[in-house]
Design a protein around this motif. Structure first.
Motif, PDB file in Angstrom:
ATOM      1  N   ILE A  47     -28.329 -63.763 -79.317  1.00  0.00           N
ATOM      2  CA  ILE A  47     -28.921 -62.904 -80.191  1.00  0.00           C
ATOM      3  C   ILE A  47     -30.130 -62.227 -79.495  1.00  0.00           C
ATOM      4  O   ILE A  47     -30.284 -60.875 -79.608  1.00  0.00           O
ATOM      5  CB  ILE A  47     -29.406 -63.529 -81.300  1.00  0.00           C
ATOM      6  N   SER A  48     -30.950 -63.002 -78.801  1.00  0.00           N
ATOM      7  CA  SER A  48     -31.972 -62.534 -78.167  1.00  0.00           C
ATOM      8  C   SER A  48     -31.880 -61.092 -77.123  1.00  0.00           C
ATOM      9  O   SER A  48     -32.364 -60.249 -77.158  1.00  0.00           O
ATOM     10  CB  SER A  48     -32.941 -63.489 -77.479  1.00  0.00           C
ATOM     11  N   ALA A  49     -30.630 -61.784 -76.188  1.00  0.00           N
ATOM     12  CA  ALA A  49     -30.325 -60.630 -75.264  1.00  0.00           C
ATOM     13  C   ALA A  49     -29.878 -59.406 -75.721  1.00  0.00           C
ATOM     14  O   ALA A  49     -29.739 -58.133 -75.361  1.00  0.00           O
ATOM     15  CB  ALA A  49     -29.235 -61.329 -74.386  1.00  0.00           C
ATOM     16  N   THR A 109     -29.956 -58.136 -78.870  1.00  0.00           N
ATOM     17  CA  THR A 109     -31.096 -57.264 -79.739  1.00  0.00           C
ATOM     18  C   THR A 109     -32.065 -56.695 -78.701  1.00  0.00           C
ATOM     19  O   THR A 109     -32.502 -55.479 -78.924  1.00  0.00           O
ATOM     20  CB  THR A 109     -31.943 -58.000 -80.565  1.00  0.00           C
ATOM     21  N   TYR A 110     -32.356 -57.386 -77.726  1.00  0.00           N
ATOM     22  CA  TYR A 110     -33.231 -56.607 -76.506  1.00  0.00           C
ATOM     23  C   TYR A 110     -32.816 -55.416 -76.155  1.00  0.00           C
ATOM     24  O   TYR A 110     -33.290 -54.328 -75.539  1.00  0.00           O
ATOM     25  CB  TYR A 110     -33.152 -57.545 -75.250  1.00  0.00           C
ATOM     26  N   LEU A 111     -31.252 -55.410 -75.832  1.00  0.00           N
ATOM     27  CA  LEU A 111     -30.524 -54.043 -75.613  1.00  0.00           C
ATOM     28  C   LEU A 111     -30.205 -53.096 -76.711  1.00  0.00           C
ATOM     29  O   LEU A 111     -30.578 -51.813 -76.808  1.00  0.00           O
ATOM     30  CB  LEU A 111     -29.347 -54.380 -74.750  1.00  0.00           C
ATOM     31  N   VAL A 112     -30.017 -53.726 -77.766  1.00  0.00           N
ATOM     32  CA  VAL A 112     -29.465 -52.860 -78.996  1.00  0.00           C
ATOM     33  C   VAL A 112     -30.803 -52.214 -79.765  1.00  0.00           C
ATOM     34  O   VAL A 112     -30.594 -50.911 -80.171  1.00  0.00           O
ATOM     35  CB  VAL A 112     -28.750 -53.675 -80.110  1.00  0.00           C
ATOM     36  N   PHE A 113     -31.931 -52.906 -80.015  1.00  0.00           N
ATOM     37  CA  PHE A 113     -33.052 -52.228 -80.589  1.00  0.00           C
ATOM     38  C   PHE A 113     -33.528 -50.981 -80.186  1.00  0.00           C
ATOM     39  O   PHE A 113     -33.767 -49.899 -80.647  1.00  0.00           O
ATOM     40  CB  PHE A 113     -34.136 -53.200 -81.010  1.00  0.00           C
ATOM     41  N   PRO A 114     -33.775 -50.854 -78.887  1.00  0.00           N
ATOM     42  CA  PRO A 114     -34.452 -49.739 -78.056  1.00  0.00           C
ATOM     43  C   PRO A 114     -33.340 -48.726 -78.079  1.00  0.00           C
ATOM     44  O   PRO A 114     -33.754 -47.449 -78.440  1.00  0.00           O
ATOM     45  CB  PRO A 114     -34.724 -50.118 -76.660  1.00  0.00           C
ATOM     46  N   LEU A 115     -32.278 -49.006 -77.828  1.00  0.00           N
ATOM     47  CA  LEU A 115     -31.053 -47.953 -78.142  1.00  0.00           C
ATOM     48  C   LEU A 115     -30.918 -47.382 -79.349  1.00  0.00           C
ATOM     49  O   LEU A 115     -30.964 -46.309 -79.274  1.00  0.00           O
ATOM     50  CB  LEU A 115     -29.683 -48.709 -77.485  1.00  0.00           C
ATOM     51  N   ALA A 122     -36.173 -65.170 -82.588  1.00  0.00           N
ATOM     52  CA  ALA A 122     -35.573 -64.872 -81.459  1.00  0.00           C
ATOM     53  C   ALA A 122     -35.644 -63.301 -80.857  1.00  0.00           C
ATOM     54  O   ALA A 122     -35.940 -63.203 -79.681  1.00  0.00           O
ATOM     55  CB  ALA A 122     -33.999 -65.309 -81.267  1.00  0.00           C
ATOM     56  N   CYS A 123     -35.673 -62.488 -81.868  1.00  0.00           N
ATOM     57  CA  CYS A 123     -35.632 -61.285 -81.613  1.00  0.00           C
ATOM     58  C   CYS A 123     -37.012 -60.361 -82.078  1.00  0.00           C
ATOM     59  O   CYS A 123     -36.964 -59.182 -81.741  1.00  0.00           O
ATOM     60  CB  CYS A 123     -34.435 -60.450 -82.455  1.00  0.00           C
ATOM     61  N   LEU A 124     -37.928 -61.288 -82.561  1.00  0.00           N
ATOM     62  CA  LEU A 124     -39.155 -60.341 -83.081  1.00  0.00           C
ATOM     63  C   LEU A 124     -40.050 -59.491 -81.838  1.00  0.00           C
ATOM     64  O   LEU A 124     -40.147 -58.429 -82.058  1.00  0.00           O
ATOM     65  CB  LEU A 124     -40.059 -61.356 -83.687  1.00  0.00           C
ATOM     66  N   GLU A 148     -35.517 -59.991 -67.267  1.00  0.00           N
ATOM     67  CA  GLU A 148     -35.116 -60.900 -65.880  1.00  0.00           C
ATOM     68  C   GLU A 148     -33.713 -60.965 -66.062  1.00  0.00           C
ATOM     69  O   GLU A 148     -33.081 -61.151 -65.092  1.00  0.00           O
ATOM     70  CB  GLU A 148     -35.940 -62.223 -65.933  1.00  0.00           C
ATOM     71  N   MET A 149     -33.044 -61.645 -67.362  1.00  0.00           N
ATOM     72  CA  MET A 149     -31.487 -61.509 -67.343  1.00  0.00           C
ATOM     73  C   MET A 149     -30.914 -60.404 -66.702  1.00  0.00           C
ATOM     74  O   MET A 149     -29.927 -60.580 -66.123  1.00  0.00           O
ATOM     75  CB  MET A 149     -31.278 -62.059 -68.828  1.00  0.00           C
ATOM     76  N   VAL A 150     -31.404 -59.209 -67.418  1.00  0.00           N
ATOM     77  CA  VAL A 150     -30.597 -58.059 -67.095  1.00  0.00           C
ATOM     78  C   VAL A 150     -30.682 -57.738 -65.636  1.00  0.00           C
ATOM     79  O   VAL A 150     -29.590 -57.362 -64.969  1.00  0.00           O
ATOM     80  CB  VAL A 150     -31.093 -56.720 -68.081  1.00  0.00           C
TER      81      VAL A 150
END
Length: 486
Positions: free
Chosen positions: A290-292, A294-300, A417-419, A470-472
């Motif tokens: 979920i964190s990974a 939303t890290y990509l989806v929210f800014p997009l 996790a996504c805040l 770092e994951m990306v």
């Protein structure tokens, strides 16, 4: 998670992203080129038929491909039973659509829809075979093969579709493109797998498979009806052009969601299934997912909404500017998807398809009520999309209830996790939106918005030491090393 499984997931995620991103980008380019050639009314005529094809596709696939992945001891008998069911259902539904096409055309008051529907409905047959072949490849984590076949077929079919549009075939260019894409994918996958069904299968041996699948069938049917009802209402109550604006506004956020969140969830489904007997590990994996995502989806989604006007003008042209407000609303709707998809995928992977069915039924029945109420009370397509957004909020809350009970991950944990991702995306959005106040020409404005948005979000990630950043980087580096090794 051991290092071997991490490398397997990383490699699979890379190729799934390649498949989804590459295929969706090509599809989007084809769709954009055809849209610039056709008038919105011509484009909207095919969009009006989507609900009927999508509902038929649910019955053809019926969740059995997911059941094959979930069942640890699925064999040739199971696969053959699924194949014959899917092809038989495709034939039945094609005949139904064939004979109902005159009534559907009369419902919309557009006689040309009769022949268009009969041609478009042929996608059910290769789609039935494709779902079975993709389930086999997904079970083996062979996403690289899927990527190659998908990219080749969509590129070839897209070229044919564009050629037909230039030759003046109108809406038929879209029909041939969609049908060609399915047929070519089916052929390429078969050339790789060389799989054919066996007639000696036992229905009794697969009864558990069908019990799992029928729950997904009911849930997916309601879900598909809900997602397509807004198009049905807009197309009937307003016009084909308004529906075309809505569909084009939906296209951009959904392409990104399918590429990012959809790819992540497709890869994580078999990974969740491997964690069925390790609830602490499953909880950790789910929250990281979920964190990974939303890290990509929210800014997009935030960046896309802020750059909507310049993007539509440059890519689709001035005649499609009516799609801008639709695009912005769909960005807000799509930003909620990662919460629901991750949790529901986890429930399916551990065999709780009954919970999945109940959640989908509840949230979509509420959503259907909201859509119908909006259509009756308001004379605006934006009211219908506003009801769709409220429905997704309700769905997010409902999805968390069985997840808390079975896995131990509630809505509060998901939000925590996504805040940080949401806060970073919001700040980035402010920077991107401020550029719209500068009066720049659209091409320069879009370039500036992309550059500023990317730079601000990357800087935020570095300063806050965001682990997803770092994951990306890790996925990209491992993928590059893997390609060099091959």
């Amino acid at each position: 998670m051991n290092s071997g499984s991490e490398q397997s997931i990383t490699g699979s995620l890379f190729w799934k992203l390649c498949e989804r991103f590459g295929a969706q980008v090509i599809q989007m380019v084809v769709s954009i080129v055809i849209a610039r050639i056709l008038e919105p009314t011509e484009y909207g005529s095919v969009s009006m038929l989507a609900i009927f094809i999508n509902l038929a596709t649910v019955f053809v696939e019926s969740g059995l491909s997911s059941a094959l992945i979930q069942k640890t001891d699925a064999d040739e008998a199971d696969r053959s039973a699924v194949f014959f069911y899917s092809m038989g259902m495709a034939m039945l539904l094609y005949l139904l659509l064939f004979f109902c096409s005159p009534f559907i055309a009369a419902f919309y008051g557009m006689p040309q829809l009769e022949s268009l529907l009969r041609g478009l409905a042929l996608v059910l047959f290769p789609g039935a075979f494709n779902s079975l072949q993709i389930s086999i490849l997904s079970k083996r984590m062979e996403f690289k093969t899927q990527a190659k076949c998908s990219l080749a077929s969509v590129a070839a079919a897209g070229s044919i579709g564009i050629g037909l549009a230039l030759m003046g075939y109108g809406a038929w260019a879209l029909v041939v493109y969609q049908l060609g894409n399915k047929l070519l994918t089916c052929l390429l996958l078969h050339l790789h797998l060389r799989w054919l069904p066996k007639f000696g299968f036992s229905v009794r041996s697969t009864i558990g498979l069908f019990k799992f699948g029928v729950k997904l069938l009911g849930a997916n049917l309601i879900d598909t009806l809900y997602h397509n009802l807004e198009s049905l209402i807009i197309g009937k109550k307003f016009s084909a052009a308004t529906l075309a604006f809505s569909d084009k506004g939906k296209m951009f956020p959904l392409v990104l969601i399918d590429n990012v969140d959809g790819a992540i969830q497709s890869v994580m489904f078999p990974s969740y299934a491997l964690k069925q007997d390790d609830m602490p590990g499953l909880r950790m994996l789910l929250l990281k997912t979920i964190s990974a995502s939303t890290y990509l989806v929210f800014p997009l989604m935030v960046g896309l909404a802020c750059a909507a006007e310049s993007l539509v003008w440059i890519i689709l042209g001035d005649k499609w500017m009516g799609a801008v407000p639709f695009l912005m609303i769909y960005c807000a709707i799509s930003s909620l998807f990662p919460f629901q998809t991750a949790g529901l995928q986890a429930l399916n992977a551990i065999g709780h398809s009954g919970d999945y069915f109940r959640v989908i039924m509840a949230k979509r029945l509420i959503g259907l009520g909201l859509l119908v109420a909006a259509a009756i009370l308001f004379d605006s397509p934006f009211a219908i999309l506003g009801a769709a957004f409220v429905g997704e909020v309700v769905g997010t809350v409902l999805s968390a209830i069985p997840l808390q009970a079975t896995v131990g991950v509630g809505l509060a944990q998901q939000l925590r996790a996504c805040l940080p991702n949401f806060a970073m995306a919001l700040l980035m959005g402010c920077a991107v939106f401020s550029l719209t106040l500068c009066g720049l020409p659209y091409p320069l404005m879009l370039l500036m918005q992309i550059a500023v948005g990317t730079a601000v979000y990357a800087l935020e990630s570095v300063l806050l030491h965001n682990e997803n950043f770092e994951m990306v980087k890790g996925i990209a580096m491992k993928a590059v090393r893997g390609k060099k090794a091959n």
